[in-house]
Scaffold this motif. Structure first.
Motif, PDB file in Angstrom:
ATOM      1  N   HIS A 106      21.452  -7.161  51.169  1.00 45.89           N
ATOM      2  CA  HIS A 106      21.813  -7.796  49.908  1.00 45.89           C
ATOM      3  C   HIS A 106      21.155  -9.153  49.734  1.00 45.89           C
ATOM      4  O   HIS A 106      21.477  -9.870  48.791  1.00 45.89           O
ATOM      5  N   LEU A 107      20.239  -9.511  50.631  1.00 37.44           N
ATOM      6  CA  LEU A 107      19.564 -10.796  50.536  1.00 37.44           C
ATOM      7  C   LEU A 107      18.069 -10.598  50.719  1.00 37.44           C
ATOM      8  O   LEU A 107      17.625  -9.994  51.696  1.00 37.44           O
ATOM      9  N   SER A 163      24.290  -8.208  35.868  1.00 45.87           N
ATOM     10  CA  SER A 163      23.981  -9.507  35.284  1.00 45.87           C
ATOM     11  C   SER A 163      23.330 -10.373  36.346  1.00 45.87           C
ATOM     12  O   SER A 163      23.534 -10.177  37.539  1.00 45.87           O
ATOM     13  N   ALA A 164      22.513 -11.327  35.904  1.00 47.82           N
ATOM     14  CA  ALA A 164      21.797 -12.173  36.852  1.00 47.82           C
ATOM     15  C   ALA A 164      21.710 -13.592  36.339  1.00 47.82           C
ATOM     16  O   ALA A 164      21.849 -13.863  35.148  1.00 47.82           O
ATOM     17  N   LEU A 168      29.291 -18.769  41.098  1.00 49.22           N
ATOM     18  CA  LEU A 168      28.079 -17.984  40.822  1.00 49.22           C
ATOM     19  C   LEU A 168      28.150 -16.589  41.431  1.00 49.22           C
ATOM     20  O   LEU A 168      27.360 -15.706  41.056  1.00 49.22           O
ATOM     21  N   GLU A 169      29.062 -16.369  42.349  1.00 43.40           N
ATOM     22  CA  GLU A 169      29.192 -15.045  42.954  1.00 43.40           C
ATOM     23  C   GLU A 169      29.637 -13.987  41.942  1.00 43.40           C
ATOM     24  O   GLU A 169      29.585 -12.788  42.232  1.00 43.40           O
ATOM     25  N   GLN A 170      30.064 -14.409  40.761  1.00 41.36           N
ATOM     26  CA  GLN A 170      30.431 -13.430  39.727  1.00 41.36           C
ATOM     27  C   GLN A 170      29.213 -12.673  39.225  1.00 41.36           C
ATOM     28  O   GLN A 170      29.334 -11.552  38.720  1.00 41.36           O
ATOM     29  N   TYR A 171      28.018 -13.274  39.349  1.00 39.34           N
ATOM     30  CA  TYR A 171      26.805 -12.582  38.929  1.00 39.34           C
ATOM     31  C   TYR A 171      26.407 -11.559  39.992  1.00 39.34           C
ATOM     32  O   TYR A 171      26.497 -11.823  41.185  1.00 39.34           O
ATOM     33  N   VAL A 181      31.506 -10.198  48.041  1.00 44.09           N
ATOM     34  CA  VAL A 181      31.831  -9.350  46.884  1.00 44.09           C
ATOM     35  C   VAL A 181      30.791  -8.256  46.681  1.00 44.09           C
ATOM     36  O   VAL A 181      30.859  -7.498  45.714  1.00 44.09           O
ATOM     37  N   GLY A 182      29.802  -8.171  47.578  1.00 49.22           N
ATOM     38  CA  GLY A 182      28.832  -7.081  47.520  1.00 49.22           C
ATOM     39  C   GLY A 182      27.728  -7.261  46.503  1.00 49.22           C
ATOM     40  O   GLY A 182      27.113  -6.276  46.086  1.00 49.22           O
ATOM     41  N   HIS A 183      27.464  -8.498  46.088  1.00 49.09           N
ATOM     42  CA  HIS A 183      26.389  -8.736  45.134  1.00 49.09           C
ATOM     43  C   HIS A 183      25.103  -9.118  45.868  1.00 49.09           C
ATOM     44  O   HIS A 183      25.043  -9.046  47.102  1.00 49.09           O
ATOM     45  N   TYR A 184      24.076  -9.530  45.111  1.00 47.34           N
ATOM     46  CA  TYR A 184      22.741  -9.698  45.687  1.00 47.34           C
ATOM     47  C   TYR A 184      22.198 -11.106  45.469  1.00 47.34           C
ATOM     48  O   TYR A 184      22.511 -11.755  44.468  1.00 47.34           O
ATOM     49  N   LEU A 185      21.353 -11.553  46.416  1.00 46.17           N
ATOM     50  CA  LEU A 185      20.706 -12.854  46.323  1.00 46.17           C
ATOM     51  C   LEU A 185      19.203 -12.691  46.526  1.00 46.17           C
ATOM     52  O   LEU A 185      18.761 -11.932  47.392  1.00 46.17           O
TER      53      LEU A 185
END
Length: 240
Positions: A48-49, A81-82, A101-104, A135-139
């Motif tokens: 995820h990174l 969303s990004a 910002l983790e909401q994106y 939260v399983g999002h991406y960077l």
């Protein structure tokens, strides 16, 4: 939690028209482009990174903008969303700007090297990474060098940045630069002979951002003087 970042510093929605995947000339970096597109469209990549390293002018900012644009185009269908952030601009503010910002689903952070002399920001980036991964999002990060080569005091942050998939961007060859510049000129309605493009990359800055900027300048001068883009004209216009 809603992000508390100043809206004037956020550039996620409408990147410059030339900062999209379709307008990026990959050269030896096609694997990077494929990976980033897969991250956005399928969200089925190995980690995820993602971390992009390379000298100024190789297209790191272009790619981060492109990721943001592509992700936001998917909002209607998949809820993706990004957000794009440039640490060179953001560093003058508090690291609390990163809260929420983790909401994106995709967070793109440019110029990580800006935190080298700011320990509080190093901790802020480290904490953001943990929140996004939780939260399983991406960077997607970019910097001028690989994580272990950065002068970052917080070693946990170096380990976090190095944990993901790291790419080192490769410069375009002379031939690739010429082809790219001719194509960009054509897209602007300009006829740029290959020998003139070759002259530009040998006698002007070699990064694509600078070359596109000088191309726009030459376009204006050409319209003003009603002259074609020739080597003598370029020499005169740029005082080379």
């Amino acid at each position: 939690m809603e992000p508390i970042i100043d809206n004037q510093l956020v550039l996620p929605v409408s990147p410059p028209e030339s900062y999209r995947f379709d307008d990026f000339v990959p050269g030896e970096n096609q694997q990077v482009v494929d990976y980033l597109q897969e991250l956005v469209l399928a969200q089925d990549v190995s980690t995820h990174l993602c971390y992009l390293a390379g000298a100024s002018g190789l297209g790191k900012t272009h790619l981060l903008y492109a990721v943001s644009e592509l992700a936001n185009e998917q909002v209607g269908d998949h809820g993706v969303s990004a957000i794009y952030l440039d640490l060179n601009e953001l560093i003058a503010y508090s690291e609390e700007s990163l809260l929420g910002l983790e909401q994106y689903q995709v967070v793109c952070i440019d110029n990580v090297q800006a935190v080298e002399t700011h320990k509080h920001w190093q901790q802020g980036i480290f904490d953001l990474i943990n929140r996004v991964l939780e939260v399983g999002h991406y960077l997607v990060f970019s910097a001028t060098s690989m994580p272990k080569s950065l002068n970052i005091e917080l070693r946990d942050l170096v380990s976090r940045l190095d944990w993901g998939v790291c790419f080192k961007l490769q410069p375009l060859s002379d031939e690739q630069l010429v082809d790219a510049l001719v194509s960009k000129a054509l897209a602007k309605g300009l006829k740029l002979p290959s020998e003139v493009a070759s002259f530009l990359i040998k006698h002007y800055r070699r990064d694509m951002k600078s070359l596109v900027s000088v191309l726009e300048l030459l376009d204006k001068r050409s319209l003003q003087t009603q002259r074609k883009l020739t080597i003598p004209f370029v020499k005169q216009a740029l005082e080379l």
